[in-house]
Design an enzyme around this catalytic site. Structure first.
Site, PDB file in Angstrom:
ATOM      1  N   CYS A 253       0.988  -1.321   0.135  1.00 64.99           N
ATOM      2  CA  CYS A 253      -0.006  -0.054   0.130  1.00 64.99           C
ATOM      3  C   CYS A 253       0.755   1.306  -0.043  1.00 64.99           C
ATOM      4  O   CYS A 253       0.607   2.183  -0.628  1.00 64.99           O
ATOM      5  CB  CYS A 253      -0.993   0.085   1.214  1.00 64.99           C
ATOM      6  SG  CYS A 253      -0.901  -1.312   2.294  1.00 64.99           S
TER       7      CYS A 253
ATOM      8  N   ARG B 267       7.491 -10.901   4.990  1.00 62.55           N
ATOM      9  CA  ARG B 267       7.219 -10.702   6.365  1.00 62.55           C
ATOM     10  C   ARG B 267       7.943 -11.744   7.356  1.00 62.55           C
ATOM     11  O   ARG B 267       8.039 -12.818   6.992  1.00 62.55           O
ATOM     12  CB  ARG B 267       5.788 -10.905   6.620  1.00 62.55           C
ATOM     13  CG  ARG B 267       4.575  -9.895   5.529  1.00 62.55           C
ATOM     14  CD  ARG B 267       3.475 -10.169   6.032  1.00 62.55           C
ATOM     15  NE  ARG B 267       2.581  -9.165   4.907  1.00 62.55           N
ATOM     16  CZ  ARG B 267       1.413  -9.230   4.737  1.00 62.55           C
ATOM     17  NH1 ARG B 267       0.572 -10.253   5.419  1.00 62.55           N
ATOM     18  NH2 ARG B 267       0.785  -8.414   4.027  1.00 62.55           N
TER      19      ARG B 267
ATOM     20  N   GLN C 210       1.876 -10.508  -3.947  1.00 60.25           N
ATOM     21  CA  GLN C 210       0.168 -10.470  -3.615  1.00 60.25           C
ATOM     22  C   GLN C 210      -0.250  -9.692  -5.122  1.00 60.25           C
ATOM     23  O   GLN C 210       0.415  -9.077  -5.518  1.00 60.25           O
ATOM     24  CB  GLN C 210       0.008  -9.270  -2.535  1.00 60.25           C
ATOM     25  CG  GLN C 210       0.252 -10.195  -1.112  1.00 60.25           C
ATOM     26  CD  GLN C 210      -0.217  -8.954  -0.137  1.00 60.25           C
ATOM     27  OE1 GLN C 210       0.614  -7.808   0.108  1.00 60.25           O
ATOM     28  NE2 GLN C 210      -0.948  -9.182   0.856  1.00 60.25           N
TER      29      GLN C 210
ATOM     30  N   ASP D  65      -2.117  -7.501  -5.808  1.00 59.23           N
ATOM     31  CA  ASP D  65      -2.721  -6.572  -4.960  1.00 59.23           C
ATOM     32  C   ASP D  65      -3.247  -5.434  -5.679  1.00 59.23           C
ATOM     33  O   ASP D  65      -3.113  -5.169  -7.087  1.00 59.23           O
ATOM     34  CB  ASP D  65      -1.487  -5.654  -4.162  1.00 59.23           C
ATOM     35  CG  ASP D  65      -2.102  -5.404  -2.818  1.00 59.23           C
ATOM     36  OD1 ASP D  65      -3.168  -5.251  -2.564  1.00 59.23           O
ATOM     37  OD2 ASP D  65      -0.876  -5.278  -2.169  1.00 59.23           O
TER      38      ASP D  65
ATOM     39  N   HIS E 163      -5.204  -1.364  -5.429  1.00 55.72           N
ATOM     40  CA  HIS E 163      -5.724  -0.304  -4.590  1.00 55.72           C
ATOM     41  C   HIS E 163      -6.639   0.651  -5.679  1.00 55.72           C
ATOM     42  O   HIS E 163      -6.005   1.046  -6.625  1.00 55.72           O
ATOM     43  CB  HIS E 163      -4.718   0.679  -4.048  1.00 55.72           C
ATOM     44  CG  HIS E 163      -3.773   0.032  -3.042  1.00 55.72           C
ATOM     45  ND1 HIS E 163      -2.669  -0.783  -3.531  1.00 55.72           N
ATOM     46  CD2 HIS E 163      -3.798  -0.154  -1.567  1.00 55.72           C
ATOM     47  CE1 HIS E 163      -2.142  -1.456  -2.480  1.00 55.72           C
ATOM     48  NE2 HIS E 163      -2.801  -1.131  -1.187  1.00 55.72           N
TER      49      HIS E 163
ATOM     50  N   LYS F 210     -14.175  -5.387   5.896  1.00 56.92           N
ATOM     51  CA  LYS F 210     -13.663  -6.156   4.508  1.00 56.92           C
ATOM     52  C   LYS F 210     -14.814  -7.417   4.249  1.00 56.92           C
ATOM     53  O   LYS F 210     -15.542  -7.815   5.300  1.00 56.92           O
ATOM     54  CB  LYS F 210     -12.534  -6.865   4.981  1.00 56.92           C
ATOM     55  CG  LYS F 210     -12.301  -7.476   6.355  1.00 56.92           C
ATOM     56  CD  LYS F 210     -11.023  -8.084   6.425  1.00 56.92           C
ATOM     57  CE  LYS F 210     -10.765  -9.186   7.262  1.00 56.92           C
ATOM     58  NZ  LYS F 210      -9.731 -10.087   7.761  1.00 56.92           N
TER      59      LYS F 210
ATOM     60  N   HIS G  81      -8.633  -1.719  -0.828  1.00 59.55           N
ATOM     61  CA  HIS G  81      -7.349  -2.581  -1.229  1.00 59.55           C
ATOM     62  C   HIS G  81      -8.100  -4.015  -1.331  1.00 59.55           C
ATOM     63  O   HIS G  81      -8.823  -4.288  -0.427  1.00 59.55           O
ATOM     64  CB  HIS G  81      -6.743  -2.575   0.280  1.00 59.55           C
ATOM     65  CG  HIS G  81      -5.601  -3.523   0.420  1.00 59.55           C
ATOM     66  ND1 HIS G  81      -4.201  -3.072   0.437  1.00 59.55           N
ATOM     67  CD2 HIS G  81      -5.673  -4.786   0.496  1.00 59.55           C
ATOM     68  CE1 HIS G  81      -3.831  -4.374   0.905  1.00 59.55           C
ATOM     69  NE2 HIS G  81      -4.583  -5.147   0.570  1.00 59.55           N
TER      70      HIS G  81
END
Length: 635
Positions: free
Chosen positions: A333, A362, A380, A382, A384, A463, A509
RNA sequence: GCCGACGUAGCUCAACGGAAGAGCAGCUGAUUUGUAAUCAGCAGGCUGGGGGUUCGAGUCCCUUCGUCGGCUCCA
């Protein structure tokens, strides 16, 4: 005195007062399924409890979820009873039924090992054979405290202390064993017919790292030996599909001591990966997404701004460059925020859908690593979406449509969950209510049934989660759509509205695959390694029968290869059966066998991995059909 | 990170505290093969790493790394 009860079928029956569910149970001998308990007015109830007047009665057998739970809960008491007999000094934790089985937590004076499970199982069998009646006893709080003090059960005392004041405290007793328990239970221990202890593991008391670690014994129980065997067989089948095993056998990926939690993708795995991302990219372009790539390592200041430095530090990796602190990104992000912020936006520019196949790192606890399912570095899919507040509903809907498009292709069914405001949430209550109701509306307007997960949202917003169900009925969380109120604030994102003023955009997200590594693991297990043709690392294997047909085989190979079909030629000096077996083991979807006959007729003998010999075919026809199958992504 | 178990050839697994083995895979040769394994030979090891006990350790002890099953956490 008499009481009146209504049965499931609507029939009213009159019984003398004091009649128990057990009496009813005995009466219903004609039923072939074994009855475990009785629902009184929809409530679970003990078989030995007297029937209340004017109640509705329904019988529960193992094939209802309540029945299975009661059955296995009693099995867990038999386990605790056996352990208590063999290790009198043991302290009891809790022992509930869980999906597919049960467990019981113990604190042993000396830790036991999995070898000891055999003798515990043996003792359990004795207890079952004794057919001990299981009796419910309701006692006062004082009696309960007294009882478990005498028995030396500190964990039970802790549980009692936390029961609400007005709660009736009940215990269940079988022979010399008594346990604090709300029940209900089977009428006697002899009804636990088939069980097996399946594992031994450590578990913190009440799941809290700060508490002592107890030993948890896992088991499963079924009403017949056959069903137990069936279940154990299913576990065996699942083991055969284990992505770690198939990943090695099919040369998809590997893991090494030199990089724990950081998987190595081999050529075959990489082909599947590329197909997945190609598909993803095409679909996202079509759905109006941009795609970006942001750096893996960014300066500390960015992580301070995003809040990760404070809230996520224990999971992050750091480095120092030119005497400055940097961090390896654990999320995408902040990078996306910088990209958005690098120019001024008009309300006319929104929504902006910015996607990124982002590699994140991570630091997960070493004990949690698991094949490709739990790693320390993952990609990911991902995105946005930056939008006007009034565009949220439509954008969320768009993402849901996209999810559905993807999951269908793999043949997954899925379950949807809506998670709401957690206790330690940021932002105002109104903001949350509004956002949550938008998500609700979107789901409802699409007639999507969902489960409400109260308080399980992210700290920055509610979410929607998508749980995929694979071919073995196991469920995996993949997609998620999160409304994020924090990032636009922290990064001071703005757009210029119709009024010429600056406004705050809304951000969602979302991921669809979740993590590429996890998706790959999931697909390997879902397909059992036999990927559909569009994903198969090798799509076709050409198998010449003898050297005489090598030239022709080479020609066929080139034809396929020119059409960008992933093809191999097995021209080794081996028998046809041998080559076919090897191609089958590698789970290659198509084999083309070419011998003298095919050279003569200019055809190929087509064999499908799951259908066997399909007979001869013109190569051009085969290629056309194959390409259709690939393009349609047939399962 | 914590609890428990396990680390022997590329893979699957043997070996009582007393000479490290088998099958598959690999390599070499023979065989020219028609829908799930042709035959023969060869090679393959710091028994995860380090330390200790012992006349002697794959085997027992300590330690470390990794893996597996859980707890916790999560994509």
């Amino acid at each position: 005195m008499q009481i009146k009860v209504k049965l499931e079928d609507g029939k009213e029956v009159v019984y003398p007062r004091g009649t128990t569910c057990m009496d009813l149970y005995r009466e219903k001998t004609t039923r072939d399924k074994e009855l475990l308990a009785v629902l009184v007015d929809g409530q679970e109830c003990d078989l030995n409890a007297p029937l209340p007047d004017n109640s509705n009665i329904a019988f529960v057998d193992f094939d209802s979820s309540q029945g299975a739970r009661i059955y296995r809960h009693s099995a867990s008491h038999v386990l605790a009873h056996a352990v208590k007999r063999l290790y009198p000094g043991v302290k009891l934790g809790i022992g509930p039924a869980i999906e597919n089985g049960f467990y019981y937590d113990f604190e042993f004076e000396q830790p036991i090992s999995s070898d000891d499970l055999k003798s515990i199982e043996k003792e359990m069998k004795k207890i079952v054979k004794e057919k001990l009646p299981i009796r419910r006893r309701e006692i006062t709080r004082e009696e309960a405290v007294q009882l478990f003090k005498e028995k030396g059960e500190p964990y039970k005392l802790e549980l009692i202390a936390e029961l609400p004041e007005d709660q009736i405290i009940s215990c269940y007793e079988q022979g010399d064993f008594i346990d604090l328990c709300t029940g209900p239970h089977l009428p006697h221990t002899g009804m636990v017919k088939a069980f097996k202890l399946t594992g031994l593991a450590g578990a913190y008391w009440r799941g809290d790292e700060g508490n002592p670690m107890l030993q948890r014994i896992y088991g499963t129980a079924f009403p017949t030996k056959e069903r137990l065997e069936e279940y154990l067989h299913m576990l065996e089948e699942a083991r055969k599909r284990d992505h770690r095993k198939l990943g090695r056998e099919l040369e998809l990926f590997s893991l090494h001591e030199e990089a724990p939690g950081f998987p190595f993708l081999h050529n075959n795995g990489n082909i599947v990966w590329q197909e997945l991302t190609d598909f993803w990219r095409r679909e996202h372009r079509r759905a109006g997404y941009e795609e970006i790539k942001t750096p893996l390592i960014m300066n500390r200041s960015l992580w301070e701004q995003s809040g990760h430095w404070d809230h996520f530090r224990e999971n992050m990796y750091f480095t120092n460059i030119d005497e400055q602190d940097y961090a390896v990104k654990p999320m995408n992000c902040p990078g996306a925020m910088l990209v958005f912020r690098s120019k001024m936006h008009s309300y006319r520019d929104l929504p902006r859908r910015i996607a990124e196949m982002g590699v994140v790192h991570r630091h997960e606890l070493s004990g949690t690593l698991q094949g490709l399912l739990r790693v320390r570095s993952f990609t990911q899919d991902d995105a946005h979406i930056f939008m006007l507040p009034e565009q949220v509903e439509e954008e969320v809907g768009g993402v849901i449509d996209l999810m559905d498009r993807f999951y269908r292709v793999f043949g997954f069914s899925y379950r949807v969950e809506l998670s709401t405001r957690p206790d330690k949430a940021m932002g105002t209550r109104e903001m949350w209510d509004k956002a949550t109701s938008i998500l609700e509306q979107v789901l409802e307007s699409r007639n999507i049934t969902y489960r409400l997960n109260e308080g399980d949202g992210a700290f920055y917003g509610p979410k929607i989660d998508f749980h995929l169900e694979d071919c073995m009925g196991r469920s995996w969380q993949c997609g998620t759509i999160q409304l994020d109120f924090q990032m636009p604030e922290k990064f001071d994102l703005t757009y210029v509205g119709e009024d010429g003023e600056k406004h705050r955009p809304a951000v969602i997200h979302r991921v669809i695959y979740g993590a590429m590594e996890r998706l790959l693991a999931l697909l390997i297990e879902h397909y059992g390694g036999a990927f559909p043709v569009w994903l198969a690392p090798v799509q076709v294997c050409v198998i010449p029968v003898t050297e005489r047909s090598h030239d022709y085989a080479q020609k066929i190979y080139s034809q396929l290869s020119d059409e960008f079909i992933r093809v191999t030629l097995d021209d080794r000096n081996e028998k046809v059966g041998y080559k076919i077996r090897e191609a089958q083991v590698k789970k290659i979807p198509y084999m083309l066998i070419v011998g003298d006959r095919e050279v003569e007729s200019g055809q190929v003998a087509v064999r499908r991995r799951d259908q066997g010999d399909l007979g001869a075919e013109d190569p051009a026809v085969f290629i056309r059909q194959l390409k259709t199958e690939i393009n349609e992504k047939s399962i």
